[in-house]
Design a protein around this motif. Sequence first.
Motif, short mmCIF file in Angstrom:
data_model
loop_
_atom_site.label_atom_id
_atom_site.label_comp_id
_atom_site.label_asym_id
_atom_site.label_seq_id
_atom_site.Cartn_x
_atom_site.Cartn_y
_atom_site.Cartn_z
N MET A 168 0.83 -1.20 0.00
CA MET A 168 0.00 0.00 0.00
C MET A 168 0.87 1.26 0.00
O MET A 168 0.64 2.19 -0.77
CB MET A 168 -0.91 0.01 1.24
N VAL A 169 1.89 1.26 0.84
CA VAL A 169 2.69 2.47 1.04
C VAL A 169 3.71 2.68 -0.09
O VAL A 169 3.89 3.80 -0.55
CB VAL A 169 3.42 2.41 2.40
N PHE A 170 4.35 1.61 -0.55
CA PHE A 170 5.47 1.78 -1.46
C PHE A 170 5.15 1.49 -2.92
O PHE A 170 6.00 1.68 -3.78
CB PHE A 170 6.66 0.91 -1.01
N GLY A 171 3.93 1.06 -3.21
CA GLY A 171 3.57 0.78 -4.59
C GLY A 171 3.14 2.02 -5.34
O GLY A 171 3.05 3.12 -4.80
N ASP A 172 2.88 1.84 -6.62
CA ASP A 172 2.43 2.93 -7.50
C ASP A 172 1.01 3.34 -7.10
O ASP A 172 0.07 2.55 -7.24
CB ASP A 172 2.46 2.45 -8.95
N PRO A 173 0.81 4.58 -6.63
CA PRO A 173 -0.52 5.00 -6.17
C PRO A 173 -1.54 5.12 -7.30
O PRO A 173 -2.73 5.24 -7.05
CB PRO A 173 -0.27 6.35 -5.50
N GLU A 174 -1.07 5.06 -8.55
CA GLU A 174 -2.00 5.12 -9.68
C GLU A 174 -2.55 3.75 -10.06
O GLU A 174 -3.48 3.65 -10.84
CB GLU A 174 -1.31 5.77 -10.89
N GLU A 175 -1.94 2.69 -9.53
CA GLU A 175 -2.43 1.34 -9.82
C GLU A 175 -3.75 1.16 -9.08
O GLU A 175 -3.86 1.51 -7.90
CB GLU A 175 -1.36 0.35 -9.34
N PRO A 176 -4.78 0.64 -9.75
CA PRO A 176 -6.13 0.63 -9.17
C PRO A 176 -6.26 -0.04 -7.80
O PRO A 176 -6.94 0.50 -6.92
CB PRO A 176 -6.96 -0.12 -10.21
N ASN A 177 -5.63 -1.19 -7.57
CA ASN A 177 -5.78 -1.85 -6.27
C ASN A 177 -5.06 -1.10 -5.16
O ASN A 177 -5.52 -1.06 -4.03
CB ASN A 177 -5.30 -3.31 -6.36
N ARG A 178 -3.94 -0.47 -5.49
CA ARG A 178 -3.26 0.37 -4.49
C ARG A 178 -4.07 1.62 -4.21
O ARG A 178 -4.16 2.06 -3.08
CB ARG A 178 -1.86 0.75 -4.98
N ARG A 179 -4.62 2.20 -5.25
CA ARG A 179 -5.45 3.39 -5.07
C ARG A 179 -6.64 3.05 -4.17
O ARG A 179 -6.99 3.83 -3.28
CB ARG A 179 -5.92 3.91 -6.43
N ALA A 180 -7.23 1.87 -4.36
CA ALA A 180 -8.35 1.43 -3.52
C ALA A 180 -7.89 1.25 -2.07
O ALA A 180 -8.60 1.60 -1.13
CB ALA A 180 -8.96 0.14 -4.06
N ALA A 181 -6.68 0.69 -1.87
CA ALA A 181 -6.15 0.50 -0.52
C ALA A 181 -5.92 1.85 0.16
O ALA A 181 -6.26 2.03 1.34
CB ALA A 181 -4.85 -0.30 -0.57
N LEU A 182 -5.36 2.80 -0.58
CA LEU A 182 -5.13 4.13 -0.01
C LEU A 182 -6.44 4.83 0.30
O LEU A 182 -6.54 5.54 1.30
CB LEU A 182 -4.29 4.96 -0.98
N GLU A 183 -7.44 4.60 -0.52
CA GLU A 183 -8.77 5.18 -0.26
C GLU A 183 -9.35 4.59 1.03
O GLU A 183 -9.98 5.31 1.83
CB GLU A 183 -9.71 4.92 -1.44
N LEU A 184 -9.16 3.29 1.26
CA LEU A 184 -9.62 2.68 2.50
C LEU A 184 -8.91 3.27 3.71
O LEU A 184 -9.52 3.51 4.76
CB LEU A 184 -9.42 1.16 2.46
N ALA A 185 -7.60 3.54 3.57
CA ALA A 185 -6.86 4.18 4.67
C ALA A 185 -7.42 5.57 4.94
O ALA A 185 -7.59 5.97 6.11
CB ALA A 185 -5.38 4.24 4.32
N PHE A 186 -7.74 6.30 3.88
CA PHE A 186 -8.32 7.63 4.02
C PHE A 186 -9.69 7.54 4.70
O PHE A 186 -10.02 8.34 5.59
CB PHE A 186 -8.42 8.30 2.66
#
Length: 200
Positions: free
Chosen positions: A119-137
């Motif tokens: 979640m932290v170190f991956g590409d934030p534009e990749e859809p599954n990472r973006r979804a993970a970051l949205e869940l953190a938010f």
Amino acid sequence: MSTAPQRVGRRERNKQEKLDRITAAARELFAEHGVDEVTTQQVAERADIGTGTLFLYAKTKGDLLLLAQNSSYADALERGRAAAEAAADTLEAVMAVVRPVVECNRKQVDNGRTYLREMVFGDPEEPNRRAALELAFQTEEAIAAALARDPRIESGTAPVLAHVVSAVMFLSMAAAVNIDRSVEEVLQEIGDQVRTLLPR
């Protein structure tokens, strides 16, 4: 203009059905064996699809873990929001949000720590990472809402405190020193730190 709901086409239904099978297969295999011991081929076989098809939905094993964990995390966050509504005081409300997220992350400790790293170190534009970051938010928003119910906390301060609580939670889940600690011990550590942030 018609307001009738539009029907989902067969192609979209098939895509969603494959995604659901991939997510379920990844969740099961990662829970049984841990992310490091599972191959993408095993996930494809369990989902009854070709490996090429799997890579259309998740490009790497880390991406598969994000896909699987995001689903669990979303469920945990909903439980936390509901529990926070019934909480009697501020600390209890904050910890009601935090508890199911920690429980979800610690079901398989290595998977949980790898998920946080992805979640932290991956590409934030990749859809599954973006979804993970949205869940953190969304987790921060739920914590801020719990804090904002306390009349001693100014409305502008609640989001800042929520950001700190979120950082404490994620660090406690990811820290190498906590690998062998139980869910309750990790929650106690988080709760002790949150308590120091709250007005007395």
